[in-house]
Design a protein around this motif. Structure first.
Motif, PDB file in Angstrom:
ATOM      1  N   ILE A   1      37.101  48.490  28.067  1.00  0.00           N
ATOM      2  CA  ILE A   1      37.709  47.497  28.961  1.00  0.00           C
ATOM      3  C   ILE A   1      36.943  46.199  28.754  1.00  0.00           C
ATOM      4  O   ILE A   1      35.732  46.224  28.527  1.00  0.00           O
TER       5      ILE A   1
ATOM      6  N   GLY B   1      37.082  41.673  29.541  1.00  0.00           N
ATOM      7  CA  GLY B   1      37.770  40.468  29.974  1.00  0.00           C
ATOM      8  C   GLY B   1      36.772  39.507  30.560  1.00  0.00           C
ATOM      9  O   GLY B   1      35.788  39.933  31.174  1.00  0.00           O
TER      10      GLY B   1
ATOM     11  N   TYR C   1      33.795  36.730  31.127  1.00  0.00           N
ATOM     12  CA  TYR C   1      32.450  36.451  30.621  1.00  0.00           C
ATOM     13  C   TYR C   1      31.568  37.689  30.731  1.00  0.00           C
ATOM     14  O   TYR C   1      31.413  38.256  31.807  1.00  0.00           O
ATOM     15  N   GLN C   2      31.014  38.105  29.611  1.00  0.00           N
ATOM     16  CA  GLN C   2      30.189  39.311  29.602  1.00  0.00           C
ATOM     17  C   GLN C   2      28.752  39.028  29.167  1.00  0.00           C
ATOM     18  O   GLN C   2      27.978  39.949  28.944  1.00  0.00           O
TER      19      GLN C   2
ATOM     20  N   ILE D   1      34.515  31.825  36.356  1.00  0.00           N
ATOM     21  CA  ILE D   1      35.851  31.615  35.819  1.00  0.00           C
ATOM     22  C   ILE D   1      36.803  32.690  36.316  1.00  0.00           C
ATOM     23  O   ILE D   1      36.398  33.775  36.702  1.00  0.00           O
TER      24      ILE D   1
ATOM     25  N   ASP E   1      27.141  35.411  43.673  1.00  0.00           N
ATOM     26  CA  ASP E   1      27.689  36.245  42.609  1.00  0.00           C
ATOM     27  C   ASP E   1      26.706  37.302  42.177  1.00  0.00           C
ATOM     28  O   ASP E   1      25.501  37.215  42.424  1.00  0.00           O
TER      29      ASP E   1
ATOM     30  N   GLU F   1      26.089  40.786  39.266  1.00  0.00           N
ATOM     31  CA  GLU F   1      26.510  41.648  38.168  1.00  0.00           C
ATOM     32  C   GLU F   1      26.230  43.081  38.608  1.00  0.00           C
ATOM     33  O   GLU F   1      25.154  43.380  39.117  1.00  0.00           O
TER      34      GLU F   1
ATOM     35  N   ALA G   1      33.477  53.204  32.920  1.00  0.00           N
ATOM     36  CA  ALA G   1      34.480  52.137  32.843  1.00  0.00           C
ATOM     37  C   ALA G   1      35.569  52.354  33.888  1.00  0.00           C
ATOM     38  O   ALA G   1      36.082  51.403  34.487  1.00  0.00           O
TER      39      ALA G   1
ATOM     40  N   ALA H   1      36.376  49.874  36.981  1.00  0.00           N
ATOM     41  CA  ALA H   1      37.734  49.433  37.288  1.00  0.00           C
ATOM     42  C   ALA H   1      38.098  49.776  38.727  1.00  0.00           C
ATOM     43  O   ALA H   1      38.699  48.963  39.438  1.00  0.00           O
TER      44      ALA H   1
ATOM     45  N   VAL I   1      36.481  47.306  41.066  1.00  0.00           N
ATOM     46  CA  VAL I   1      37.192  46.022  41.097  1.00  0.00           C
ATOM     47  C   VAL I   1      38.518  46.171  41.840  1.00  0.00           C
ATOM     48  O   VAL I   1      38.904  45.311  42.640  1.00  0.00           O
TER      49      VAL I   1
ATOM     50  N   GLU J   1      36.264  37.640  43.349  1.00  0.00           N
ATOM     51  CA  GLU J   1      36.909  37.431  42.053  1.00  0.00           C
ATOM     52  C   GLU J   1      36.066  38.138  40.993  1.00  0.00           C
ATOM     53  O   GLU J   1      34.844  38.105  41.055  1.00  0.00           O
ATOM     54  N   VAL J   2      36.735  38.733  40.022  1.00  0.00           N
ATOM     55  CA  VAL J   2      35.992  39.290  38.887  1.00  0.00           C
ATOM     56  C   VAL J   2      35.995  38.249  37.780  1.00  0.00           C
ATOM     57  O   VAL J   2      37.040  37.791  37.337  1.00  0.00           O
ATOM     58  N   ASN J   3      34.792  37.833  37.393  1.00  0.00           N
ATOM     59  CA  ASN J   3      34.651  36.804  36.350  1.00  0.00           C
ATOM     60  C   ASN J   3      34.475  37.417  34.970  1.00  0.00           C
ATOM     61  O   ASN J   3      34.661  36.738  33.960  1.00  0.00           O
ATOM     62  N   GLY J   4      34.095  38.677  34.972  1.00  0.00           N
ATOM     63  CA  GLY J   4      33.916  39.349  33.698  1.00  0.00           C
ATOM     64  C   GLY J   4      33.861  40.848  33.922  1.00  0.00           C
ATOM     65  O   GLY J   4      33.387  41.312  34.964  1.00  0.00           O
ATOM     66  N   ILE J   5      34.389  41.564  32.974  1.00  0.00           N
ATOM     67  CA  ILE J   5      34.316  43.026  33.045  1.00  0.00           C
ATOM     68  C   ILE J   5      34.159  43.514  31.620  1.00  0.00           C
ATOM     69  O   ILE J   5      34.736  42.926  30.688  1.00  0.00           O
ATOM     70  N   GLY J   6      33.375  44.536  31.437  1.00  0.00           N
ATOM     71  CA  GLY J   6      33.201  45.025  30.075  1.00  0.00           C
ATOM     72  C   GLY J   6      32.651  46.435  30.063  1.00  0.00           C
ATOM     73  O   GLY J   6      31.890  46.831  30.948  1.00  0.00           O
ATOM     74  N   GLY J   7      33.073  47.184  29.065  1.00  0.00           N
ATOM     75  CA  GLY J   7      32.543  48.525  28.920  1.00  0.00           C
ATOM     76  C   GLY J   7      33.224  49.209  27.750  1.00  0.00           C
ATOM     77  O   GLY J   7      34.400  48.959  27.490  1.00  0.00           O
TER      78      GLY J   7
ATOM     79  N   MET K   1      30.162  47.133  32.981  1.00  0.00           N
ATOM     80  CA  MET K   1      29.636  46.170  33.951  1.00  0.00           C
ATOM     81  C   MET K   1      30.760  45.280  34.446  1.00  0.00           C
ATOM     82  O   MET K   1      31.768  45.103  33.778  1.00  0.00           O
TER      83      MET K   1
ATOM     84  N   LYS L   1      31.129  41.430  36.526  1.00  0.00           N
ATOM     85  CA  LYS L   1      30.527  40.254  37.167  1.00  0.00           C
ATOM     86  C   LYS L   1      31.492  39.825  38.261  1.00  0.00           C
ATOM     87  O   LYS L   1      32.653  39.523  37.982  1.00  0.00           O
TER      88      LYS L   1
ATOM     89  N   SER M   1      32.184  37.319  41.683  1.00  0.00           N
ATOM     90  CA  SER M   1      31.726  36.174  42.469  1.00  0.00           C
ATOM     91  C   SER M   1      32.544  36.116  43.745  1.00  0.00           C
ATOM     92  O   SER M   1      33.715  36.495  43.771  1.00  0.00           O
TER      93      SER M   1
END
Lengths: 470, 470
Positions: free
Chosen positions: A315, A317, A319-320, A327, B211, B213, B236, B240, B243, B311-317, B333, B335, B337
Motif C-alpha cells: 500500500i 500514497g 509522503y513516506q 498534504i 501530526d 507517524e 498493512a 489501513a 486510517v 487527514e492521512v498525509n502518507g501511507i506505506g507498507g 506506516m 502519517k 495530521s
C-alpha cells in the motif's frame, strides 16, 4: 512383461548410497549457476542452467532431452518412454530458476557456492527447486537398477521451467503449445515440502492466486492539507477504507460473491489435518509472526491450506519520507492478492472484486484496477489411486506412515492440470526450515535422498496399481 | 498629546503614490536574494536577506533594528516606540525566507529576477512573504506623513523570522527567550491572504496542527502470503483499518474525545461565511479536486476554516514497485495530521489519538507513535476591538466593506499568541491566484499598495480606539 515393477528396498538403498557422492557433486555444480530469472543480468545464467540440466538428463539416460525456448527463459523437457506401451504416463514438473540472493542479505556463505554443514546443503535453490528436480535423476536410475529394467515402469516426462520465480509469465503458453507432447495421466509436482523431518506428508492441493493493483486518484496534484483538508476526498483514505472493507469483523472476506463455489473441507479432511502434530507456537515462529489471526471458525492449518484469502501485499500514497508533509496526496495504490481454493473461478473473483471496489469509492476519487494473470487452485481427492501410490512410495522410503497436507501457496502446476486435464500430485521433501526465498536456504541431505528413494519406488507402484488413466 | 491619530485618506494616497516607485524598486532588490531556508546552500542568502531587511528597516526610521541569530537562520527584530507611552503595543509578524524555486519548475521568468507584467510583480516571495512584510515599511511612513507625527501612534514592533518555510524549528525558542522584548497587546500577522481582489477580508483565526507517524510491525520480516496468508495479522491491513477508522460514515472524526473543547461556529459566523461570494466549482478547481467531501452538516468553507480534521498525509507498507510480490509485509506506516480549531488542546488530542490507536490493533501487531511538536489553533472574536480596527482600516483602504474569513492552514503565529498571551490578528492582501509555493508566484501591485494604505490607517485607529490592553 518380463520386468518387475517392484523395487527391493535394500537394492534401492544400496544403489543410492553408492551414487550419493556423485549425485551431490553434480547438484552442487548446478547450484553454482546463479539462474535468477527475476534479474535480467542473469539471463545468460538461466540459459546456462537449462543447458546444464539438459546435459545431466541426457547423462541420466533420458533418450529425448530438449531445451524449449520461450519468450523469456528456456524450459527443459525430457522423455523416457516405458517399454510397456500400456503403462500410465507421468509428467514431472519443477523449475530450474531461483530467487535472487546476495551475501549481504544475511547469508553466512556465498549463496552460489554450495557448502555442506551438519548434513545440510546450503545454497540458493538447494530446496527451491533444483534439489527437488534433481532427485528425479538418481531416482529413476535407482528404479531401473533395483528392478533390472532398461526403461521406467511408467512413461516418464519431465518439464522444468525457467521462470517460476518470476511468476511463470510464459509457462501457460508453453504448455498450451506443447499440450500433445506433454499429455499425461498424472502430473507430479516436485516443488513443495512436507510437514517435518519426522512426519512425511503428501500434499493434495495448492491454493490458486489472483492479484491486482488498484490505483486511486484524487486531486490532480498533492494539495495543501491546511487549505483544503476536511473538504475534499483523500485518495490515501480511500485506499485505506478499501483495504479495511476487505474483511468483516470475523476476518472473513467481505466481498460479495467471493466465496462462490468454494469447496468446503470435508469432516475427514478436517480430522486428518487435526491429526498432524501441529504446534501453533512453533508455526508462529516459522511465520515470524506474533499471533494467529484469521477467519473465524477455522484452525490455522485450515485457514492456510483450505480457505481463500484477501491480503494486501503493498500500500502506498503520499509522503513516506522522514518528518512530515502536510498534504492531501494526489494518488494512492494498493496491491491485493487473493488466494483461491478449489471451486473458485479466478475470472469470477476478478469480476466480483472489480464490482466491489467500484462501489467503495467516494465521489471525486477515480480508480484503475489491473489484474495479473491468475493461477488456478488445484486439489486431488484423497482416494485418487495415483495419490495413494505417492503415499505408499513415500511411506516405504521413510519407513513410517504418510499423512496428508495441502499447500497454501500457488504454482503454475495448476496450468498443467487445466491444460492437460490431468490430476496434480505433489511430491516434495523440503521442510519449513529450508528457508525458501530467504537467506541461508538449505536442503536436508537425508530428506533429499529420501526423495530419490521415493521416486525409485513410485514408478513401479504407479504402473502396478494404475495401469489406465481414470 | 498634540499629534493626530487620524490619517487623511487623500494625504495617505498622495504619499504612497509619490513613493511607490522607490518602494517597488527596494522590494525587487530584496526579492533578488534567494533566501530559501530549506536549502542549506542558500544559508548565506538567508543571512543576506536578514541583513538587507535590517538595513531597510533602519532606513525606514525604526530606531532599534537587530538581527537575531537562532540555531538556524536569523530573524530580524525592529522597534519603534510611540511618543505616547500609554499607546498599545503591536507586534507585526512575517518571514523573510522563501520556498525553493527553480526556472525549470515551470516559471516563465527567473524566480529571483522580479518582473512586472500586467500590474503584477512576479518573483518567489512576492506574496509569501516579502511583499507582505515590506508593505509595513511604506505604511508606517505614510502614517507619519499623513498625521504629521514623528513616531507611530502605537508602540510598533516587527519580528520577521527566517525559517517559516522550514517549519520554524527555532521560532518558539526565540520567542520564549525574548518574550519580554516582544511583549505586545496584539500580534498582527502579515502572512495570509484575503478572499479575492474584489472582496477584502480579515482573517480571524487559523487552525492548529498536530501530526504523527504511526509505525506498525507484524512479522519480523516480509513473509510469504501463500504459506501464511489468512492466518497471521498483516500490518498493512492494520494500517489501513486504522486510517479507515479515523472517520465515521458522516466523515466525522471517530476518535473518542477528539472534539473535546471545540469552539463551535456561532450563527453569526456561519451567516458571515455564507455571505461570501463562494463558488464551489471554482474552489474545487483551485483545490484541483473533483468533488467536495467532508463532515456532514457543514459547508465547504466551514469544513476548511472552522472544523478540525484527521487527514492521512502518507501511507506505506509492503511492495510498491511494478508488478506483484506475494508477501505479508513486515511493517507499514501512516502519517496522520490533525487540524485543530479553537478550544482544542494539542496535548489532549495527542493523548486521545494514542489511546484510540492502541485500541485498534489486532493481537500480533506492535505499534510506535511519534508526534511532532504541535501548532496551536488561534481565533480572535469578531467583536475584539483590535480586530474591528483592522477591519475599519482595511475598509478605508479598499473603499468597500470588509468581510471575515478564517484560514485552514496553521502557522507559528500561534506560538506568539501562546507565549506572549496576546490575540493574533491577520492582515494579508494576498489572493488565491498568487501561487504560494508554486511557480510564477506574484503579488497584485494594487493590492500590495492597499496593504501599505491599510497600515497607514491602522496604527491611528488602534491607538484611538484601544488605548489599553483588555
Amino acid at each position: 512383461m518380463s520386468h518387475s515393477v517392484d523395487s527391493d528396498v535394500s537394492a534401492v538403498r544400496r544403489y543410492i548410497e553408492r551414487h550419493r557422492a556423485a549425485f551431490l557433486d553434480d547438484l552442487a555444480e548446478w547450484l553454482r549457476i546463479p539462474s535468477v530469472s527475476a534479474q535480467t543480468d542473469h539471463a545468460d545464467d538461466v540459459r546456462r542452467s537449462a543447458d546444464w540440466l539438459a546435459a545431466a538428463l541426457g547423462a541420466t539416460g533420458f533418450p529425448t532431452v530438449e531445451v524449449w525456448p520461450t519468450a523469456g527463459a528456456p524450459a527443459v523437457y525430457a522423455e523416457w518412454p516405458s517399454d510397456d506401451p500400456a503403462a500410465p504416463t507421468v509428467l514431472v514438473y519443477g523449475h530450474h530458476d531461483v530467487q535472487p540472493a546476495a551475501r549481504e542479505d544475511g547469508w553466512d556463505t556465498d549463496p552460489f557456492e554450495p557448502v555442506v554443514r551438519d548434513n545440510r546443503l546450503y545454497a540458493r535453490g538447494a530446496a527451491d527447486d533444483k534439489g527437488q528436480v534433481f532427485f528425479h535423476t538418481l531416482g529413476v536410475r535407482a528404479h531401473l537398477a533395483a528392478t533390472g529394467r532398461t526403461a521406467p515402469a511408467v512413461h516418464l516426462k519431465l518439464l522444468v521451467e525457467g521462470e517460476e520465480e518470476s511468476s511463470s509469465p510464459h509457462f501457460r503458453a508453453l504448455v498450451e503449445a506443447n499440450a500433445e507432447r506433454l499429455a499425461a495421466d498424472a502430473v507430479i509436482v516436485s516443488d513443495t515440502g512436507m510437514w517435518s523431518e519426522d512426519t512425511p506428508t503428501v500434499c493434495t492441493g495448492m491454493r490458486g492466486l489472483t492479484d491486482c493493483e488498484i490505483r486511486l486518484y484524487g486531486p490532480d496534484q498533492d494539495i495543501h492539507s491546511g487549505s483544503f483538508g476536511g473538504a475534499v476526498p483523500n485518495p490515501a483514505t480511500a485506499a485505506a477504507r478499501l483495504v479495511a472493507a476487505l474483511h468483516d469483523e470475523h476476518a472473513r472476506v467481505a466481498i460479495p460473491g467471493f466465496y462462490d463455489g468454494v469447496v468446503e473441507l470435508t469432516e475427514r479432511e478436517r480430522a486428518l489435518f487435526a491429526e498432524l502434530p501441529f504446534d501453533e507456537d512453533q508455526w508462529l515462529r516459522t511465520a515470524k509472526s506474533h499471533a494467529p489471526h484469521g477467519e473465524a471458525g477455522y484452525t490455522t492449518l485450515e485457514r492456510v491450506w483450505a480457505r481463500p484469502t484477501a491480503e494486501v501485499n503493498g500500500i502506498g500514497g503520499g509522503y513516506q519520507g522522514p518528518g512530515s508533509k502536510t498534504i492531501i496526496p494526489a494518488s494512492a495504490m494498493v496491491k491485493l492478492s487473493f488466494r483461491l481454493v478449489a471451486g473458485q473461478d479466478p475470472h469470477h473473483v476478478e469480476k466480483v472484486v472489480r464490482d466491489w471496489a467500484a462501489g467503495q469509492l467516494p465521489a471525486g476519487i477515480r480508480s484503475e484496477i489491473e489484474f495479473s494473470p491468475a493461477t488456478r487452485p488445484c486439489l486431488t481427492p484423497l482416494d485418487h489411486p495415483a495419490l495413494q501410490s505417492v503415499a505408499r512410495a513415500m511411506g516405504r522410503a521413510f519407513d513410517r506412515p504418510v499423512r496428508f497436507t495441502r499447500e497454501g501457496g500457488s504454482g503454475p502446476a495448476a496450468d498443467l492440470q487445466e491444460v492437460l486435464g490431468a490430476p496434480v500430485l505433489f511430491l516434495g521433501i523440503s521442510v519449513p526450515s529450508d528457508g525458501w526465498h530467504a537467506p541461508n536456504e538449505k536442503v536436508e541431505l537425508d530428506l533429499l535422498l529420501k526423495g530419490v528413494e521415493t521416486t525409485a519406488y513410485l514408478w513401479g507402484d504407479l504402473a502396478a496399481t494404475w495401469r489406465h488413466a481414470p
